[in-house]
Motif scaffolding. Structure first.
Motif, PDB file in Angstrom:
ATOM      1  N   MET A   1     -12.065   2.546   5.406  1.00 34.15           N
ATOM      2  CA  MET A   1     -11.361   3.850   4.812  1.00 34.15           C
ATOM      3  C   MET A   1      -9.967   3.970   5.337  1.00 34.15           C
ATOM      4  N   ALA A   2      -9.988   3.487   6.632  1.00 33.96           N
ATOM      5  CA  ALA A   2      -8.444   3.688   7.171  1.00 33.96           C
ATOM      6  C   ALA A   2      -7.426   2.564   6.418  1.00 33.96           C
ATOM      7  N   GLY A   3      -7.927   1.207   6.252  1.00 35.53           N
ATOM      8  CA  GLY A   3      -7.193   0.285   5.654  1.00 35.53           C
ATOM      9  C   GLY A   3      -6.912   0.526   4.089  1.00 35.53           C
ATOM     10  N   VAL A   4      -7.739   1.053   3.553  1.00 42.50           N
ATOM     11  CA  VAL A   4      -7.483   1.474   2.078  1.00 42.50           C
ATOM     12  C   VAL A   4      -6.750   2.449   1.863  1.00 42.50           C
ATOM     13  N   GLN A   5      -6.891   3.514   2.737  1.00 46.17           N
ATOM     14  CA  GLN A   5      -6.033   4.773   2.518  1.00 46.17           C
ATOM     15  C   GLN A   5      -4.450   4.243   2.962  1.00 46.17           C
ATOM     16  N   THR A   6      -4.351   3.510   3.862  1.00 43.94           N
ATOM     17  CA  THR A   6      -3.095   3.069   4.288  1.00 43.94           C
ATOM     18  C   THR A   6      -2.336   2.232   3.078  1.00 43.94           C
ATOM     19  N   ALA A   7      -2.913   1.443   2.347  1.00 43.83           N
ATOM     20  CA  ALA A   7      -2.650   0.721   1.253  1.00 43.83           C
ATOM     21  C   ALA A   7      -2.227   1.759  -0.001  1.00 43.83           C
ATOM     22  N   VAL A   8      -3.155   2.560  -0.057  1.00 46.95           N
ATOM     23  CA  VAL A   8      -3.024   3.694  -1.145  1.00 46.95           C
ATOM     24  C   VAL A   8      -1.730   4.407  -0.935  1.00 46.95           C
ATOM     25  N   ALA A   9      -1.719   5.048   0.279  1.00 43.66           N
ATOM     26  CA  ALA A   9      -0.653   5.812   0.818  1.00 43.66           C
ATOM     27  C   ALA A   9       0.688   5.214   0.902  1.00 43.66           C
ATOM     28  N   LEU A  10       1.016   3.985   0.898  1.00 45.22           N
ATOM     29  CA  LEU A  10       2.177   3.200   0.789  1.00 45.22           C
ATOM     30  C   LEU A  10       2.357   3.214  -0.505  1.00 45.22           C
ATOM     31  N   ARG A  11       1.566   3.011  -1.635  1.00 44.37           N
ATOM     32  CA  ARG A  11       2.202   3.057  -3.119  1.00 44.37           C
ATOM     33  C   ARG A  11       2.527   4.409  -3.386  1.00 44.37           C
ATOM     34  N   GLU A  12       1.712   5.444  -3.091  1.00 44.53           N
ATOM     35  CA  GLU A  12       1.922   6.892  -3.357  1.00 44.53           C
ATOM     36  C   GLU A  12       3.289   7.304  -2.683  1.00 44.53           C
ATOM     37  N   GLN A  13       3.730   6.588  -1.547  1.00 43.42           N
ATOM     38  CA  GLN A  13       5.061   7.047  -1.004  1.00 43.42           C
ATOM     39  C   GLN A  13       6.140   6.156  -1.292  1.00 43.42           C
ATOM     40  N   GLY A  14       6.062   5.173  -2.454  1.00 43.10           N
ATOM     41  CA  GLY A  14       6.942   4.556  -2.871  1.00 43.10           C
ATOM     42  C   GLY A  14       7.407   3.353  -2.446  1.00 43.10           C
ATOM     43  N   PHE A  15       6.360   2.492  -1.735  1.00 43.06           N
ATOM     44  CA  PHE A  15       6.592   1.141  -1.211  1.00 43.06           C
ATOM     45  C   PHE A  15       6.374   0.303  -2.368  1.00 43.06           C
ATOM     46  N   THR A  16       7.209  -0.859  -2.815  1.00 41.94           N
ATOM     47  CA  THR A  16       7.049  -1.426  -3.654  1.00 41.94           C
ATOM     48  C   THR A  16       6.923  -2.859  -3.256  1.00 41.94           C
ATOM     49  N   GLY A  17       6.949  -3.197  -1.966  1.00 38.76           N
ATOM     50  CA  GLY A  17       6.631  -4.494  -1.500  1.00 38.76           C
ATOM     51  C   GLY A  17       5.142  -4.908  -1.711  1.00 38.76           C
ATOM     52  N   THR A  18       4.842  -6.229  -1.348  1.00 40.09           N
ATOM     53  CA  THR A  18       3.568  -6.821  -1.316  1.00 40.09           C
ATOM     54  C   THR A  18       2.654  -5.999  -0.543  1.00 40.09           C
ATOM     55  N   VAL A  19       1.260  -5.592  -0.904  1.00 45.78           N
ATOM     56  CA  VAL A  19       0.554  -5.184   0.083  1.00 45.78           C
ATOM     57  C   VAL A  19      -0.947  -5.906  -0.067  1.00 45.78           C
ATOM     58  N   THR A  20      -1.375  -6.378   1.070  1.00 49.24           N
ATOM     59  CA  THR A  20      -2.593  -7.426   0.963  1.00 49.24           C
ATOM     60  C   THR A  20      -3.641  -6.476   1.864  1.00 49.24           C
ATOM     61  N   LEU A  21      -4.788  -6.291   1.321  1.00 54.28           N
ATOM     62  CA  LEU A  21      -5.812  -5.788   2.322  1.00 54.28           C
ATOM     63  C   LEU A  21      -6.871  -6.888   2.658  1.00 54.28           C
ATOM     64  N   ILE A  22      -7.174  -7.124   4.038  1.00 52.07           N
ATOM     65  CA  ILE A  22      -7.945  -8.164   4.347  1.00 52.07           C
ATOM     66  C   ILE A  22      -9.116  -7.443   4.819  1.00 52.07           C
ATOM     67  N   GLY A  23     -10.404  -8.049   4.546  1.00 55.56           N
ATOM     68  CA  GLY A  23     -11.604  -7.311   5.108  1.00 55.56           C
ATOM     69  C   GLY A  23     -12.563  -8.418   5.345  1.00 55.56           C
ATOM     70  N   ALA A  24     -13.143  -8.354   6.496  1.00 55.92           N
ATOM     71  CA  ALA A  24     -14.255  -9.394   6.699  1.00 55.92           C
ATOM     72  C   ALA A  24     -15.699  -9.191   5.782  1.00 55.92           C
ATOM     73  N   GLU A  25     -15.997  -8.008   5.541  1.00 64.02           N
ATOM     74  CA  GLU A  25     -17.099  -7.859   4.509  1.00 64.02           C
ATOM     75  C   GLU A  25     -16.930  -8.205   3.247  1.00 64.02           C
ATOM     76  N   PRO A  26     -17.681  -8.855   2.397  1.00 64.51           N
ATOM     77  CA  PRO A  26     -17.564  -9.396   1.004  1.00 64.51           C
ATOM     78  C   PRO A  26     -17.521  -8.347  -0.018  1.00 64.51           C
ATOM     79  N   HIS A  27     -18.104  -7.048   0.297  1.00 58.87           N
ATOM     80  CA  HIS A  27     -18.093  -6.074  -0.534  1.00 58.87           C
ATOM     81  C   HIS A  27     -16.829  -5.385  -0.941  1.00 58.87           C
ATOM     82  N   GLN A  28     -16.753  -4.798  -2.309  1.00 56.84           N
ATOM     83  CA  GLN A  28     -15.462  -3.772  -2.571  1.00 56.84           C
ATOM     84  C   GLN A  28     -15.736  -2.658  -1.463  1.00 56.84           C
ATOM     85  N   PRO A  29     -14.510  -2.455  -1.071  1.00 56.42           N
ATOM     86  CA  PRO A  29     -14.404  -1.450   0.072  1.00 56.42           C
ATOM     87  C   PRO A  29     -14.932  -0.151  -0.387  1.00 56.42           C
TER      88      PRO A  29
END
Length: 392
Positions: free
Chosen positions: A1-29
């Motif tokens: 949840m924290a990782g996904v929400q950070t990635a989403v919040a970056l886009r919502e707040q105008g961040f235009t750079g590359t965003v990569t979300l890395i997770g150990a589990e194979p499932h969709q967040p």
């Protein structure tokens, strides 16, 4: 949840750079609260978070475990090779504490991940004899689901009451009766000596039949992979972030269950292992990442902690932090179906626990945020809206 929400919040707040979300589990967040409820009982159609990662330009690297951090090189070590970063957000959450000596014993389960819940579903479907070790939040929620599925359930708790580490004795005491009312046997002052196939042996020699054992004795921040990185850790092994959720090394932030932060509101460092913290903290992290590039002053994270639990037919909600309270006010009778406990520091409301009184929680949370002075006599009247108990 924290990782996904950070990635989403970056886009919502105008961040235009590359965003990569890395997770150990194979499932969709996915969302974790349903794991002890709908997913466990097989009534949830899909627990995946409703986020269109492709549309947001967020790259997902799933099934990729991170093994180390080298801040000097601005690189993560992963099983598929190094991953460079300009800014890193650590959101690795927490991992459940394991029962000593129970490793490798068949039928012993944890409940933290989607895979954990999937392994437990057949246990409930077969209506097996279940022993739950730990009468905390997870233990109570799992016991609730297991009883709903028709299992015989015994809960073993080393302390003298449920939620011993979370709530004062006088507040947790009424919850003891909930177990018996739901047909759950609760054994307090009981320690597990060992777990055998088909049984749990207590230190008094008692043998409890157990087709399955659910261990719910707490969680610890998942930060072992940060060893040698130079990142400062706190007393529980969590990342010791500052008020802006930055860490002790440059360009690294930490958020969610793996990080503590200093609370000016409560005058101490808080480590909050609850969903709302993983939802709210990322907005501060994103604001500070975006703001660092534009010279904005750092945003401060100082929330009123909030969590909820559904157990034994009751909706339990908590807001605030009661450690520095010097007065307790009850609203309603603890033996009844709905009641609230309010904690005050002087006349200021600092925390409350609401059982079946969601309006108290909603109003109280706002009063805590505002630092409102309350009239204790008016506050004790359960027929009065909580917001109308302000001091004159």
């Amino acid at each position: 949840m924290a990782g996904v929400q950070t990635a989403v919040a970056l886009r919502e707040q105008g961040f235009t750079g590359t965003v990569t979300l890395i997770g150990a589990e194979p499932h969709q967040p996915y969302d974790r609260p349903p794991l002890s409820k709908a997913v466990l009982l097989g009534t949830a159609e899909d627990s995946a978070l409703d986020v269109d990662f492709a549309a947001l330009g967020i790259e997902l690297r799933l099934g990729c475990e991170v093994s180390g951090l080298r801040p000097a090189d601005h690189e993560l070590d992963t099983e598929t090779g190094p991953v460079p970063y300009d800014v890193l957000v650590v959101a690795t959450g927490a991992e459940p504490v394991r029962l000593p000596g129970a490793g490798g014993v068949p039928g012993v389960h944890l409940l933290r991940t989607l895979d954990d819940a999937e392994r437990l579903r057949p246990v409930l479907a077969r209506r097996q004899d279940v022993v739950v070790v730990g009468a905390g939040w997870i233990g109570a929620e799992f016991a609730t689901a297991a009883r709903e599925a028709g299992c015989a359930v015994t809960v073993v708790e080393a302390a003298g009451r449920p939620l011993a580490e979370a709530l004062p004795a006088e507040v947790a005491a009424p919850m003891t009766a909930w177990y018996g009312d739901a047909g759950v046997e609760l054994r307090t002052h009981a320690r597990v000596e060992r777990v055998e196939p088909g049984a749990v042996v207590l230190d008094d020699g008692s043998r409890l039949p157990a087709d399955a054992v659910l261990v719910g004795i707490g969680a610890r921040p998942a930060t072992a992979w940060l060893a040698g990185s130079g990142i400062e850790l706190g007393r529980y092994g969590e990342v010791a972030a500052d008020a802006g959720l930055t860490t002790s090394v440059p360009d690294v932030y930490a958020v969610g269950d793996c990080a503590s932060f200093p609370s000016q509101r409560y005058g101490e460092r808080l480590l909050v292992h609850h969903w709302d913290n993983a939802l709210q903290g990322p907005r501060t992290v994103a604001a500070n990442i975006v703001g660092a590039a534009t010279g904005e002053p750092p945003a401060v994270y100082d929330p009123v902690p909030y969590f909820w639990s559904e157990q034994f037919g009751r909706f339990v909600q908590y807001a605030g932090h009661h450690a520095d309270a010097d007065r307790t006010v009850w609203r309603g009778e603890a033996e009844g179906p709905a009641w609230t406990v309010c904690w005050l520091r002087g006349s200021r409301l600092v925390a409350l626990l609401a059982v079946g009184r969601p309006r108290d929680l909603a109003q109280g949370r706002r009063l805590i945020e505002a630092g409102t002075a309350m009239d204790g006599t008016l506050l004790a009247d359960p027929t009065r809206p909580l917001k109308s108990a302000r001091a004159a």
